[in-house]
Design a protein around this motif. Structure first.
Motif, mmCIF file in Angstrom:
data_model
loop_
_atom_site.group_PDB
_atom_site.id
_atom_site.type_symbol
_atom_site.label_atom_id
_atom_site.label_comp_id
_atom_site.label_asym_id
_atom_site.label_seq_id
_atom_site.Cartn_x
_atom_site.Cartn_y
_atom_site.Cartn_z
ATOM 1 N N ALA A 12 -45.680 79.186 -21.051
ATOM 2 C CA ALA A 12 -46.746 80.128 -21.406
ATOM 3 C C ALA A 12 -47.926 79.934 -20.472
ATOM 4 O O ALA A 12 -48.363 78.809 -20.231
ATOM 5 N N VAL A 13 -48.412 81.035 -19.939
ATOM 6 C CA VAL A 13 -49.655 81.036 -19.184
ATOM 7 C C VAL A 13 -50.702 81.549 -20.158
ATOM 8 O O VAL A 13 -50.594 82.681 -20.655
ATOM 9 N N LEU A 29 -51.291 76.760 -17.504
ATOM 10 C CA LEU A 29 -49.843 76.806 -17.637
ATOM 11 C C LEU A 29 -49.411 75.717 -18.609
ATOM 12 O O LEU A 29 -49.733 74.538 -18.421
ATOM 13 N N TYR A 30 -48.694 76.143 -19.656
ATOM 14 C CA TYR A 30 -48.117 75.216 -20.626
ATOM 15 C C TYR A 30 -46.603 75.310 -20.530
ATOM 16 O O TYR A 30 -46.052 76.390 -20.358
ATOM 17 N N GLN A 31 -45.945 74.135 -20.655
ATOM 18 C CA GLN A 31 -44.489 74.107 -20.692
ATOM 19 C C GLN A 31 -44.064 73.295 -21.906
ATOM 20 O O GLN A 31 -44.641 72.242 -22.195
ATOM 21 N N ALA A 41 -50.827 72.683 -15.629
ATOM 22 C CA ALA A 41 -51.687 73.116 -14.518
ATOM 23 C C ALA A 41 -52.746 74.066 -15.058
ATOM 24 O O ALA A 41 -52.566 74.657 -16.125
ATOM 25 N N SER A 42 -53.843 74.197 -14.315
ATOM 26 C CA SER A 42 -54.871 75.179 -14.700
ATOM 27 C C SER A 42 -55.650 75.611 -13.466
ATOM 28 O O SER A 42 -55.714 74.872 -12.472
ATOM 29 N N TRP A 43 -56.232 76.814 -13.556
ATOM 30 C CA TRP A 43 -56.986 77.390 -12.452
ATOM 31 C C TRP A 43 -58.111 78.256 -13.010
ATOM 32 O O TRP A 43 -57.967 78.855 -14.076
ATOM 33 N N THR A 161 -47.734 78.362 -7.371
ATOM 34 C CA THR A 161 -47.212 77.463 -8.407
ATOM 35 C C THR A 161 -46.517 78.267 -9.505
ATOM 36 O O THR A 161 -45.410 77.927 -9.933
ATOM 37 N N LEU A 162 -47.171 79.331 -9.967
ATOM 38 C CA LEU A 162 -46.574 80.141 -11.028
ATOM 39 C C LEU A 162 -45.267 80.779 -10.566
ATOM 40 O O LEU A 162 -44.274 80.762 -11.301
ATOM 41 N N LEU A 163 -45.246 81.323 -9.368
ATOM 42 C CA LEU A 163 -44.027 81.948 -8.865
ATOM 43 C C LEU A 163 -42.879 80.948 -8.756
ATOM 44 O O LEU A 163 -41.729 81.261 -9.059
#
Length: 184
Positions: A12-13, A29-31, A41-43, A161-163
């Protein structure tokens, strides 16, 4: 809002702003590891120029609040290793701006947000199942430093990163809105 995330989702983003009318936010970003969601990760992020809405309309300059699938990607640059289906087209994602203008690289990489769109087609497909007046063409894309028409933006490193991380088998979603509505 977490109750709307399908049980089968493992990525989930989460994008949120502090205020309903804010164009600035954070993308995280949650996994899911077992039964636990881990922040990986976060931005910094931007969303609609006028903030968030639960009733998005074409050209309202607000991002829709909700939980939406992330199923298709693409861009005007070659695939950087996307796990999502990736549609490369150096013309379809054109911003119609000169290369030196600040928005000229917005669509180098995009991930389509499944709001009023058909899944399994290129992000630039303009089919609108719920009608044109409900808007559409809402993407995660490269940040340009300010609010958008309705999209969500993150820095280039975040897009890559997301891709490379979002996996169709993990049924990724984006959960987006202001803090107040996400907490409800």
């Amino acid at each position: 809002m977490w109750k709307q995330v399908p049980a089968s989702t493992r990525q989930a983003v989460v994008v949120y702003g502090d205020e309903r009318d804010s164009a600035e936010g954070l993308a995280v970003l949650y996994q899911k590891q077992g039964a636990t969601w881990e922040r990986t990760a976060s931005w910094p992020a931007h969303n609609g120029k006028l903030g968030w809405t639960t009733d998005h309309r074409l050209d309202d300059d607000r991002s829709p609040v909700g939980v939406f699938g992330l199923t298709d990607a693409g861009g005007s640059l070659a695939d950087p290793g996307s796990r999502l289906p990736y549609w490369y087209d150096d013309n379809a994602y054109s911003t119609m701006l000169l290369p030196e203008e600040e928005h000229a690289h917005d669509f180098d990489y995009v991930i389509a947000i499944d709001y009023n769109r058909l899944r399994g087609v290129a992000p630039f497909d303009w089919s609108r199942p719920d009608g044109v007046e409900k808007g559409g063409g809402i993407w995660l894309h490269m940040d340009h430093g300010d609010g958008t028409s309705a999209c969500v933006t993150v820095p280039e490193a975040g897009m890559k990163t997301l891709l490379r991380t979002l996996d169709p088998a993990a049924r990724p979603v984006i959960v987006m809105g202001d803090r107040e509505r996400l907490a409800s």
